[in-house]
Design a protein around this motif. Structure first.
Motif, mmCIF file in Angstrom:
data_model
loop_
_atom_site.group_PDB
_atom_site.id
_atom_site.type_symbol
_atom_site.label_atom_id
_atom_site.label_comp_id
_atom_site.label_asym_id
_atom_site.label_seq_id
_atom_site.Cartn_x
_atom_site.Cartn_y
_atom_site.Cartn_z
ATOM 1 N N LEU A 61 0.828 -1.205 0.000
ATOM 2 C CA LEU A 61 0.000 0.000 0.000
ATOM 3 C C LEU A 61 0.867 1.261 0.000
ATOM 4 C CD1 LEU A 61 -2.798 -1.079 2.519
ATOM 5 C CD2 LEU A 61 -2.957 -0.915 0.021
ATOM 6 N N LYS A 62 2.010 1.188 0.668
ATOM 7 C CA LYS A 62 2.935 2.332 0.674
ATOM 8 C C LYS A 62 3.497 2.583 -0.720
ATOM 9 C CE LYS A 62 5.672 2.458 4.185
ATOM 10 N NZ LYS A 62 6.813 2.174 5.104
ATOM 11 N N LEU A 63 3.877 1.492 -1.416
ATOM 12 C CA LEU A 63 4.378 1.617 -2.786
ATOM 13 C C LEU A 63 3.321 2.245 -3.685
ATOM 14 C CD1 LEU A 63 6.114 -1.877 -3.167
ATOM 15 C CD2 LEU A 63 7.280 0.343 -3.220
ATOM 16 N N MET A 64 2.073 1.857 -3.459
ATOM 17 C CA MET A 64 0.988 2.403 -4.262
ATOM 18 C C MET A 64 0.706 3.856 -3.891
ATOM 19 S SD MET A 64 -1.705 -0.797 -4.425
ATOM 20 C CE MET A 64 -1.354 -2.239 -5.446
ATOM 21 N N ASP A 65 0.749 4.142 -2.606
ATOM 22 C CA ASP A 65 0.479 5.505 -2.144
ATOM 23 C C ASP A 65 1.476 6.498 -2.734
ATOM 24 O OD1 ASP A 65 -0.955 7.405 -0.350
ATOM 25 O OD2 ASP A 65 1.013 7.546 0.610
ATOM 26 N N GLN A 66 2.718 6.055 -2.887
ATOM 27 C CA GLN A 66 3.755 6.915 -3.470
ATOM 28 C C GLN A 66 3.857 6.756 -4.991
ATOM 29 O OE1 GLN A 66 7.518 6.957 -1.353
ATOM 30 N NE2 GLN A 66 6.520 6.432 0.587
ATOM 31 N N GLN A 67 2.941 5.975 -5.557
ATOM 32 C CA GLN A 67 2.845 5.767 -7.007
ATOM 33 C C GLN A 67 4.183 5.323 -7.604
ATOM 34 O OE1 GLN A 67 0.957 9.112 -8.969
ATOM 35 N NE2 GLN A 67 -0.652 9.229 -7.419
ATOM 36 N N LEU A 68 4.791 4.326 -6.962
ATOM 37 C CA LEU A 68 6.091 3.820 -7.409
ATOM 38 C C LEU A 68 5.960 2.596 -8.298
ATOM 39 C CD1 LEU A 68 8.073 4.182 -4.048
ATOM 40 C CD2 LEU A 68 8.185 5.654 -6.070
ATOM 41 N N ASP A 117 -7.992 -10.333 -1.368
ATOM 42 C CA ASP A 117 -8.912 -10.304 -0.236
ATOM 43 C C ASP A 117 -9.922 -9.160 -0.372
ATOM 44 O OD1 ASP A 117 -7.733 -12.461 0.921
ATOM 45 O OD2 ASP A 117 -6.486 -11.317 2.319
ATOM 46 N N PRO A 118 -11.158 -9.395 0.080
ATOM 47 C CA PRO A 118 -12.225 -8.397 -0.100
ATOM 48 C C PRO A 118 -11.882 -7.001 0.422
ATOM 49 C CG PRO A 118 -13.148 -10.472 0.624
ATOM 50 C CD PRO A 118 -11.660 -10.636 0.688
ATOM 51 N N HIS A 119 -11.176 -6.905 1.552
ATOM 52 C CA HIS A 119 -10.938 -5.581 2.133
ATOM 53 C C HIS A 119 -9.945 -4.745 1.317
ATOM 54 C CE1 HIS A 119 -7.402 -7.666 3.685
ATOM 55 N NE2 HIS A 119 -6.889 -6.498 4.053
ATOM 56 N N LEU A 120 -9.273 -5.368 0.349
ATOM 57 C CA LEU A 120 -8.304 -4.640 -0.471
ATOM 58 C C LEU A 120 -8.704 -4.536 -1.937
ATOM 59 C CD1 LEU A 120 -4.931 -6.077 0.904
ATOM 60 C CD2 LEU A 120 -5.814 -3.763 1.220
ATOM 61 N N ARG A 121 -9.752 -5.252 -2.322
ATOM 62 C CA ARG A 121 -10.104 -5.327 -3.741
ATOM 63 C C ARG A 121 -10.314 -3.958 -4.371
ATOM 64 N NH1 ARG A 121 -14.611 -10.140 -3.262
ATOM 65 N NH2 ARG A 121 -13.147 -11.894 -3.031
ATOM 66 N N SER A 122 -11.115 -3.137 -3.722
ATOM 67 C CA SER A 122 -11.449 -1.835 -4.299
ATOM 68 C C SER A 122 -10.209 -0.957 -4.445
ATOM 69 C CB SER A 122 -12.495 -1.131 -3.418
ATOM 70 O OG SER A 122 -12.786 0.150 -3.932
ATOM 71 N N THR A 123 -9.377 -0.913 -3.395
ATOM 72 C CA THR A 123 -8.172 -0.069 -3.416
ATOM 73 C C THR A 123 -7.214 -0.503 -4.515
ATOM 74 O OG1 THR A 123 -8.320 0.358 -1.046
ATOM 75 C CG2 THR A 123 -6.174 0.690 -2.071
#
Length: 380
Positions: A61-68, A117-123
């Protein structure tokens, strides 16, 4: 559409995020502005789950948050159609699915939802939708890639190097004289001298596996031309094949590339194994390692000793030094031959681990290469 300027494209098709891929990821964070993950439409969900299992949910999620991260997703489905082991028929190498496969057509979001997993699918679905590039291999001329595969299969040097990796116990002295040819229907056959049945069956199995590796190498090379990545890193199979092709091409044409030598660079794979560095630490070092990324994009003016020093300083803790076993020698390859390589002038193709001498002597090495030849595509 994805954006990989000053980025590295890492092929993960058919491979888990093991120590070596983990090291590629870390090195990518330090040396490149962005990391491209090359996978297929059918395996994108598994790729994300595997990546999450390797680095951890919060780190992903950190990698995604920083768009890396950028995902480069192709629609290939690998298959050899019409195999006949007894008739020594390899079949037709196919890059895309056909009706016989019976594959249900699914979009990227569906594949992700089935695996994540369902809790991460949307993100994750939203991120992949905004930070991915889909590449179709449907417009890749089959005549070209099959011809390329035939040439690779008939290249005894390439096949011998492949065998050393896949089946070290196979006696190379037993490798028969053979010839692969293509019939009018696109089928590949192999003619082989008279050998024992056991040797012939092992030989055929190895040739079959080599054909699939050649098929992925062609696809990955093609996909790389659809991005503007500075550096390309294959999976363990495509990497070996690209490395072997580079060896041969550089022997034939001494002016293929200019090599910039760098000594005492951190050996990321060893550091990962020893717990010295992980992805979280690499992310935290991004600001400190920024000068390295400037060096990578301006190699014509690089002082090798200065870059080596910057690299070591960027990752070692204050007041500590890296043990020799954590260091390696590397080579950056800068293209010089117009027509063989087509990235912008002065852009590095990648890193060659260990020494160039070892590579040219066909010893074990790891070469990271941008596409070497232009691949024709159909108009429209």
């Amino acid at each position: 559409m994805g954006e990989l300027e000053r980025g590295v494209l890492i092929d993960v098709h058919g491979e888990s995020f093991n120590t070596w891929k983990h090291a590629d990821l870390i090195e990518g964070l330090l040396l490149h502005e962005k990391i491209g993950i090359a996978t297929t439409k059918h395996s994108i969900g598994s790729t994300i789950v595997d990546l999450m299992g390797s680095v951890g949910e919060q780190t992903l999620l950190k990698l995604m948050d920083q768009q890396l991260l950028e995902f480069v997703i192709d629609d290939s489905v690998y298959r050899l159609s019409g195999i006949d082991r007894n008739g020594m028929k390899i079949g037709i190498p196919l890059l895309v699915g056909d009706p016989e496969l019976g594959n249900e057509e699914k979009d990227v979001e569906q594949v992700i939802h089935e695996k994540v997993d369902p809790h991460l699918r949307s993100t994750i679905s939203k991120y992949v939708d905004n930070h991915s590039q889909e590449v179709s291999v449907g417009n890749l001329q089959s005549g070209f890639y099959i011809g390329t595969i035939v040439n690779d299969l008939n290249n005894r040097v390439l096949f011998t190097l492949f065998i050393k990796k896949k089946n070290p116990r196979f006696e190379l002295a037993q490798l028969p004289i053979y010839q692969v040819y293509q019939d009018g229907g696109g089928n590949l056959y192999v003619e082989v001298e008279s050998v024992g049945q056991d040797v012939q069956q092992v030989f055929y199995s190895l040739l079959h596996l080599f054909t699939l590796d050649c098929l992925r190498a062609v696809c990955f090379t093609y996909v790389s031309t659809r991005t503007n990545a500075t550096c390309l890193v294959g999976n363990r199979s495509t990497q070996d094949l690209l490395e072997s092709k580079f060896i041969e091409m550089n022997v034939v044409n001494k002016q293929l590339a200019r090599i910039i030598a760098l000594d005492n660079l951190p050996d990321m794979a060893t550091m990962v194994l020893n717990g010295y560095i992980d992805v979280d630490k690499a992310i935290s070092l991004r600001k400190k390692s920024a000068p390295l990324r400037d060096f990578i994009s301006n190699l014509d003016t690089v002082d090798p000793r200065e870059m080596s020093s910057l690299y070591v300083d960027a990752i070692q803790d204050h007041g500590t030094t890296l043990d020799n076993k954590l260091l390696k020698r590397a080579r950056f390859i800068v293209p010089t031959t117009v027509g063989l390589m087509e990235p912008a002038s002065g852009v590095a193709l990648g890193i060659v681990d260990y020494s160039l001498g070892c590579i040219l002597e066909n010893n074990q090495a790891s070469v990271r290469l941008k596409d070497l030849i232009r691949i024709p595509v159909q108009n429209g």
